[in-house]
Design an enzyme around this catalytic site. Structure first.
Site, PDB file in Angstrom:
ATOM      1  CB  THR A  25     -12.384  -0.587  -5.268  1.00 44.73           C
ATOM      2  OG1 THR A  25     -11.986  -0.570  -6.646  1.00 44.73           O
ATOM      3  CG2 THR A  25     -13.797  -1.146  -5.180  1.00 44.73           C
ATOM      4  CB  THR A  72      -7.382  -5.051  -5.816  1.00 47.44           C
ATOM      5  OG1 THR A  72      -6.517  -4.074  -5.261  1.00 47.44           O
ATOM      6  CG2 THR A  72      -8.634  -5.165  -4.973  1.00 47.44           C
ATOM      7  CE  LYS A  76      -3.172  -5.730  -7.785  1.00 48.98           C
ATOM      8  NZ  LYS A  76      -2.513  -4.459  -8.062  1.00 48.98           N
TER       9      LYS A  76
HETATM   10  P1  NAP Z   1       1.602  -5.234  -1.249  1.00 49.64           P
HETATM   11  O1  NAP Z   1       1.881  -6.322  -2.221  1.00 49.64           O
HETATM   12  O2  NAP Z   1       0.956  -5.564   0.051  1.00 49.64           O
HETATM   13  O3  NAP Z   1       3.013  -4.486  -0.976  1.00 49.64           O
HETATM   14  C1  NAP Z   1       3.104  -3.470  -0.036  1.00 49.64           C
HETATM   15  C2  NAP Z   1       4.524  -2.888  -0.002  1.00 49.64           C
HETATM   16  O4  NAP Z   1       4.504  -1.783   0.912  1.00 49.64           O
HETATM   17  C3  NAP Z   1       5.586  -3.826   0.527  1.00 49.64           C
HETATM   18  O5  NAP Z   1       6.805  -3.491  -0.072  1.00 49.64           O
HETATM   19  C4  NAP Z   1       5.624  -3.509   2.011  1.00 49.64           C
HETATM   20  O6  NAP Z   1       6.897  -3.696   2.622  1.00 49.64           O
HETATM   21  C5  NAP Z   1       5.370  -2.022   2.012  1.00 49.64           C
HETATM   22  N1  NAP Z   1       4.711  -1.584   3.241  1.00 49.64           N
HETATM   23  C6  NAP Z   1       3.429  -1.784   3.585  1.00 49.64           C
HETATM   24  N2  NAP Z   1       3.172  -1.213   4.784  1.00 49.64           N
HETATM   25  C7  NAP Z   1       4.339  -0.659   5.198  1.00 49.64           C
HETATM   26  C8  NAP Z   1       4.712   0.087   6.345  1.00 49.64           C
HETATM   27  N3  NAP Z   1       3.848   0.373   7.311  1.00 49.64           N
HETATM   28  N4  NAP Z   1       5.998   0.508   6.446  1.00 49.64           N
HETATM   29  C9  NAP Z   1       6.890   0.251   5.472  1.00 49.64           C
HETATM   30  N5  NAP Z   1       6.591  -0.445   4.344  1.00 49.64           N
HETATM   31  C10 NAP Z   1       5.328  -0.893   4.212  1.00 49.64           C
HETATM   32  O7  NAP Z   1       0.668  -4.117  -1.905  1.00 49.64           O
HETATM   33  P2  NAP Z   1       0.532  -3.716  -3.454  1.00 49.64           P
HETATM   34  O8  NAP Z   1      -0.452  -4.589  -4.134  1.00 49.64           O
HETATM   35  O9  NAP Z   1       1.896  -3.611  -4.021  1.00 49.64           O
HETATM   36  O10 NAP Z   1      -0.156  -2.264  -3.336  1.00 49.64           O
HETATM   37  C11 NAP Z   1       0.535  -1.207  -2.731  1.00 49.64           C
HETATM   38  C12 NAP Z   1      -0.221   0.108  -2.906  1.00 49.64           C
HETATM   39  O11 NAP Z   1      -0.337   0.430  -4.286  1.00 49.64           O
HETATM   40  C13 NAP Z   1      -1.656   0.107  -2.374  1.00 49.64           C
HETATM   41  O12 NAP Z   1      -1.882   1.362  -1.781  1.00 49.64           O
HETATM   42  C14 NAP Z   1      -2.506  -0.035  -3.625  1.00 49.64           C
HETATM   43  O13 NAP Z   1      -3.793   0.530  -3.478  1.00 49.64           O
HETATM   44  C15 NAP Z   1      -1.676   0.752  -4.624  1.00 49.64           C
HETATM   45  N6  NAP Z   1      -1.899   0.341  -6.019  1.00 49.64           N
HETATM   46  C16 NAP Z   1      -2.304   1.309  -6.911  1.00 49.64           C
HETATM   47  C17 NAP Z   1      -2.500   0.967  -8.232  1.00 49.64           C
HETATM   48  C18 NAP Z   1      -2.967   2.000  -9.210  1.00 49.64           C
HETATM   49  O14 NAP Z   1      -3.431   1.611 -10.291  1.00 49.64           O
HETATM   50  N7  NAP Z   1      -2.843   3.285  -8.944  1.00 49.64           N
HETATM   51  C19 NAP Z   1      -2.270  -0.358  -8.670  1.00 49.64           C
HETATM   52  C20 NAP Z   1      -1.832  -1.302  -7.723  1.00 49.64           C
HETATM   53  C21 NAP Z   1      -1.653  -0.934  -6.408  1.00 49.64           C
HETATM   54  P3  NAP Z   1       7.366  -5.125   3.204  1.00 49.64           P
HETATM   55  O15 NAP Z   1       7.915  -5.862   2.033  1.00 49.64           O
HETATM   56  O16 NAP Z   1       8.378  -4.765   4.216  1.00 49.64           O
HETATM   57  O17 NAP Z   1       6.134  -5.768   3.793  1.00 49.64           O
END
Ligand code: NAP
Length: 293
Positions: A25, A72, A76
């Protein structure tokens, strides 16, 4: 690159971030530099909390007097069950990334939508009347979807590996907004000739998986005018690289991360952080990432 100077004493207030994994992080760096710039007597630390330890961690943090926490992956959504109050926007989104200490427990907020909006505004990107393709339907996608709807997009297309999760997200958005929504399986080609904005919210392409992209279809990339990836490490994911090669304007997730952190700090201490400090720190953090530190 300078490090972060911390002077601890009996009045130091502790802040932190909980997640699993937590080792990579950027939040401790951002917040401790912010603390330093503001000359506050606080310290911000990472806490590695596993799923089965979440409830104990939240109650323990409150008992220890921890003033504010960021939340995170993967907590969440589950964290909502352990809060005494939830802000209206976080309730709509159904996910919380910021906790503020109150007398009897924590109040939850979601600053991801603010972070994304500020990052878009900072780069003169508007959502109003735009055709938006959202890739992913997880926690971050929820914040992005509610933001798109609240900003009056023309149409929101949600593309996700698990269709049911995309449908659930569409249902949530429809509860609050009259937005036109279409659902697509991952990597399918959409009918629209132009995608004004494509927001990539899956972890595909993150550090360690940088040779992967959530979409491979050239036909899709050709339609994208602006590509946003909320991943910031690497600074240019394969998704952004391919979009850039197809002449799209591109934006990574560092500004979203930065501004969600700024907003969290403002919530914890009921304050506004001067723009001069924000701009100075953002530049410093971008340089730090560029050098891969
Ligand atoms: P999450 O709730 O676990 O959601 C992950 C999403 O990605 C789901 O839609 C999942 O699909 C999909 N996914 C994961 N692995 C996959 C794969 N191998 N193939 C296809 N689809 C896949 O995670 P999140 O909290 O939304 O975070 C997602 C990303 O955003 C992370 O990398 C995080 O670090 C980043 N993020 C960045 C910020 C920022 O401020 N820049 C803020 C928040 C998050 P399914 O529904 O099919 O499982």
């Amino acid at each position: 690159m300078r490090g972060v100077k911390v002077n601890l004493n009996g009045q130091t207030k502790v802040l932190g971030v909980i997640g699993d994994p937590i080792e990579h992080t950027m939040s401790p760096y951002i917040h401790n530099r912010l603390i330093e710039e503001l000359s506050h007597n606080h310290v911000y630390v990472p806490f590695h909390v596993k799923k089965d330890g979440l409830e104990k961690a939240i109650h323990g943090a409150h008992a220890l007097g921890i003033q504010g926490l960021n939340v995170t992956i993967p907590h969440k959504e589950e964290v909502l069950d352990h809060l005494v109050e939830v802000d209206i926007l976080a309730k709509q989104i159904g996910a919380v990334n910021t906790l503020k200490k109150t007398a009897n427990g924590y109040k939850g907020y979601n600053t991801d939508a603010y972070g994304l909006l500020t990052s878009l505004e900072h780069n003169n990107i508007s959502l109003k009347d735009k055709v938006v393709l959202l890739i992913g339907a997880g926690g971050a996608a929820k914040a992005a979807a509610i933001l798109c709807a609240s900003q009056g997009v023309k149409k929101l297309m949600i593309m996700n590996r698990t269709i049911k999760k995309a449908e659930d997200l569409a249902y949530v958005v429809k509860k609050y907004y009259d937005t036109q929504i279409e659902i697509y399986p991952l990597n399918s080609v959409v009918l629209d000739k132009k995608i004004h904005l494509c927001i990539q919210t899956t972890p595909i392409g993150m550090h360690g998986h940088s040779n992967e992209a959530p979409i491979s279809e050239s036909e899709l990339y050709q339609k994208i005018e602006v590509a946003v990836d909320i991943i910031y490490n690497p600074m240019e994911t394969l998704f952004l690289k391919r979009a850039r090669e197809h002449k799209a304007l591109t934006l990574n997730g560092i500004e979203m991360l930065f501004y969600q952190g700024i907003k969290a700090y403002e919530i914890w201490f009921d304050m506004t952080i001067p723009l001069t400090i924000q701009n100075k720190l953002l530049l410093e953090i971008k340089n730090k990432l560029q050098r891969g530190i």
